[in-house]
Write a protein that holds these residues in place. Structure first.
Motif, PDB file in Angstrom:
ATOM      1  N   ASN A 171      27.968  52.855  86.237  1.00  0.00           N
ATOM      2  CA  ASN A 171      27.664  52.424  84.870  1.00  0.00           C
ATOM      3  C   ASN A 171      27.043  50.968  84.811  1.00  0.00           C
ATOM      4  OD1 ASN A 171      29.111  51.102  82.144  1.00  0.00           O
ATOM      5  ND2 ASN A 171      27.663  52.746  81.862  1.00  0.00           N
ATOM      6  N   GLU A 175      14.851  46.470  81.301  1.00  0.00           N
ATOM      7  CA  GLU A 175      13.802  47.286  80.566  1.00  0.00           C
ATOM      8  C   GLU A 175      13.835  47.027  79.084  1.00  0.00           C
ATOM      9  OE1 GLU A 175      10.559  49.709  80.051  1.00  0.00           O
ATOM     10  OE2 GLU A 175      11.604  49.284  82.039  1.00  0.00           O
ATOM     11  N   GLN A 176      14.982  46.908  78.517  1.00  0.00           N
ATOM     12  CA  GLN A 176      15.152  46.401  77.132  1.00  0.00           C
ATOM     13  C   GLN A 176      14.230  44.870  76.883  1.00  0.00           C
ATOM     14  OE1 GLN A 176      15.537  48.577  74.868  1.00  0.00           O
ATOM     15  NE2 GLN A 176      16.534  47.474  72.949  1.00  0.00           N
ATOM     16  N   ARG A 183      20.975  46.308  70.218  1.00  0.00           N
ATOM     17  CA  ARG A 183      21.242  47.310  71.204  1.00  0.00           C
ATOM     18  C   ARG A 183      21.065  46.369  72.622  1.00  0.00           C
ATOM     19  NH1 ARG A 183      17.938  50.958  74.664  1.00  0.00           N
ATOM     20  NH2 ARG A 183      19.652  52.594  75.338  1.00  0.00           N
ATOM     21  N   LEU A 184      20.333  45.440  72.662  1.00  0.00           N
ATOM     22  CA  LEU A 184      20.503  44.651  74.061  1.00  0.00           C
ATOM     23  C   LEU A 184      21.579  43.737  73.972  1.00  0.00           C
ATOM     24  CD1 LEU A 184      19.143  43.447  76.290  1.00  0.00           C
ATOM     25  CD2 LEU A 184      17.768  41.715  74.991  1.00  0.00           C
ATOM     26  N   ASN A 223      23.356  51.177  85.995  1.00  0.00           N
ATOM     27  CA  ASN A 223      22.565  51.732  84.849  1.00  0.00           C
ATOM     28  C   ASN A 223      22.538  50.639  83.731  1.00  0.00           C
ATOM     29  OD1 ASN A 223      22.134  54.133  85.834  1.00  0.00           O
ATOM     30  ND2 ASN A 223      23.889  55.107  85.136  1.00  0.00           N
ATOM     31  N   LEU A 224      23.475  50.118  83.206  1.00  0.00           N
ATOM     32  CA  LEU A 224      23.252  48.954  82.430  1.00  0.00           C
ATOM     33  C   LEU A 224      22.217  48.044  82.723  1.00  0.00           C
ATOM     34  CD1 LEU A 224      26.851  48.739  80.892  1.00  0.00           C
ATOM     35  CD2 LEU A 224      24.812  49.356  79.325  1.00  0.00           C
ATOM     36  N   MET A 268      19.980  48.111  84.675  1.00  0.00           N
ATOM     37  CA  MET A 268      18.449  48.449  84.531  1.00  0.00           C
ATOM     38  C   MET A 268      18.092  48.795  83.140  1.00  0.00           C
ATOM     39  SD  MET A 268      18.426  51.606  87.352  1.00  0.00           S
ATOM     40  CE  MET A 268      17.066  52.405  86.824  1.00  0.00           C
ATOM     41  N   ASP A 269      18.911  49.202  82.119  1.00  0.00           N
ATOM     42  CA  ASP A 269      18.464  49.481  80.947  1.00  0.00           C
ATOM     43  C   ASP A 269      18.171  48.045  79.956  1.00  0.00           C
ATOM     44  OD1 ASP A 269      18.850  52.155  81.106  1.00  0.00           O
ATOM     45  OD2 ASP A 269      20.790  52.151  80.184  1.00  0.00           O
ATOM     46  N   ILE A 270      19.084  47.050  80.576  1.00  0.00           N
ATOM     47  CA  ILE A 270      19.042  45.704  79.933  1.00  0.00           C
ATOM     48  C   ILE A 270      17.798  45.147  80.587  1.00  0.00           C
ATOM     49  CG2 ILE A 270      19.933  43.460  80.169  1.00  0.00           C
ATOM     50  CD1 ILE A 270      22.626  44.652  80.008  1.00  0.00           C
ATOM     51  N   MET A 317      24.402  46.102  74.733  1.00  0.00           N
ATOM     52  CA  MET A 317      24.398  46.617  76.279  1.00  0.00           C
ATOM     53  C   MET A 317      24.971  45.417  77.261  1.00  0.00           C
ATOM     54  SD  MET A 317      21.110  49.045  76.837  1.00  0.00           S
ATOM     55  CE  MET A 317      20.020  47.793  76.276  1.00  0.00           C
TER      56      MET A 317
END
Length: 166
Positions: free
Chosen positions: A23, A33-34, A78-79, A26-27, A29-31, A82
């Protein structure tokens, strides 16, 4: 919370350890990208509203402006969410790592084998050359120690709490 609640939470954290680590990745990577989207996406740049007698502009552009501003706000929220999740999960993993590192080497091996690697008590007893009952008991004791290391005196049974009197 009661003593058993802390031990139950500890067991859950130990069982979910690998999932927490995944997790975190993944977080992260998502952060990233965001943040990239928020920094580089020109569609999130709000147009300037036009007023007056000009044939273009007016009400429809104001709606686009409001929609884009609302979209950007949602992306920023959302950022933030996360980032808060990442902080919380990282904090849990760090606590578990410190607690397991504080155990003696045999207890570390038992905890890592059972909770983090999904081995059975039978498999652990074969590798460690102990009886299955002893491995299970040692694992339970190590789990209680981890609970104490993570949660402090709150995670001690009432009979084991120290009372200092003058």
């Amino acid at each position: 919370m009661e003593y058993n609640d802390y031990v139950r939470i500890t067991r859950t954290w130990l069982r979910w350890y690998r999932r927490f680590k995944a997790n975190i990745k993944n977080l992260e990577m998502d952060i990233a990208e965001q943040e990239k989207v928020l920094k580089n996406d020109s569609t999130l740049a709000a147009p300037i509203a036009k007023y007056g007698d000009a044939s273009s502009g007016g009400y429809s552009e104001l709606n686009v402006l409001e929609r884009q501003a609302a979209h950007r706000i949602r992306m920023e929220q959302r950022l933030t969410s996360m980032m808060q999740d990442l902080t919380e999960v990282t904090r849990i993993v760090d606590k578990v790592n410190r607690a397991v590192d504080a155990l003696d080497l045999n207890d570390q091996k038992i905890i890592q084998a059972y909770y983090m690697n999904g081995k059975s008590w039978g498999e652990i007893s074969d590798v460690m050359h102990y009886s299955e009952k002893w491995a299970r008991e040692r694992g339970a004791k190590a789990t209680r120690e981890i609970a104490f290391i993570i949660f402090g005196m709150r995670a001690r049974p009432n009979g084991l709490k120290f009372v200092f009197a003058e």
